[in-house]
Write an enzyme that holds these catalytic residues in place. Structure first.
Site, short mmCIF file in Angstrom:
data_model
loop_
_atom_site.label_atom_id
_atom_site.label_comp_id
_atom_site.label_asym_id
_atom_site.label_seq_id
_atom_site.Cartn_x
_atom_site.Cartn_y
_atom_site.Cartn_z
N VAL A 1 63.82 126.57 29.17
CA VAL A 1 63.49 125.02 28.20
C VAL A 1 62.32 123.66 29.17
CG1 VAL A 1 64.13 123.03 27.32
CG2 VAL A 1 65.67 124.43 27.50
N CYS A 2 61.31 123.34 28.62
CA CYS A 2 60.48 122.15 28.97
C CYS A 2 59.92 121.24 28.16
CB CYS A 2 58.82 122.90 29.59
SG CYS A 2 57.82 123.28 28.20
N ARG A 3 59.21 120.49 28.48
CA ARG A 3 59.21 119.36 27.53
C ARG A 3 58.05 119.95 26.57
NH1 ARG A 3 55.21 114.11 28.50
NH2 ARG A 3 53.99 116.10 28.79
N GLY B 1 57.60 123.02 25.08
CA GLY B 1 57.71 124.48 25.28
C GLY B 1 56.72 124.97 25.78
N MET C 1 62.08 120.40 24.13
CA MET C 1 62.57 118.92 23.96
C MET C 1 62.15 117.92 23.41
SD MET C 1 65.08 119.27 25.90
CE MET C 1 66.26 117.80 25.74
#
Length: 70
Positions: A21-23, A25, A49
């Protein structure tokens, strides 16, 4: 950080799936690809996210309070 992932592979569980997961994608896709190449079972949160929050799913801080993605 993505740049350090290669150096920490031995610290990751080998018998459990991993979700990246990151901010946005973008970095998590690269992390998922790296992990997959090394034999890990990986799923990536598509859209990161930002997508999670747009879908109306909860975002909370480490303290459990409502959070936001900036």
């Amino acid at each position: 950080m993505l740049s350090q992932l290669q150096d920490h592979l031995s610290e990751l569980p080998t018998r459990r799936p991993i979700v990246t997961v990151c901010r946005s994608g973008r970095r998590s896709v690269m992390a998922a690809q790296l992990l997959t190449r090394h034999g890990y079972t990986v799923s990536n949160l598509a859209g990161g996210m930002h997508a999670w929050a747009r879908a109306g799913l909860p975002v909370v801080t480490r303290g459990g309070k409502p959070g936001q993605i900036i």
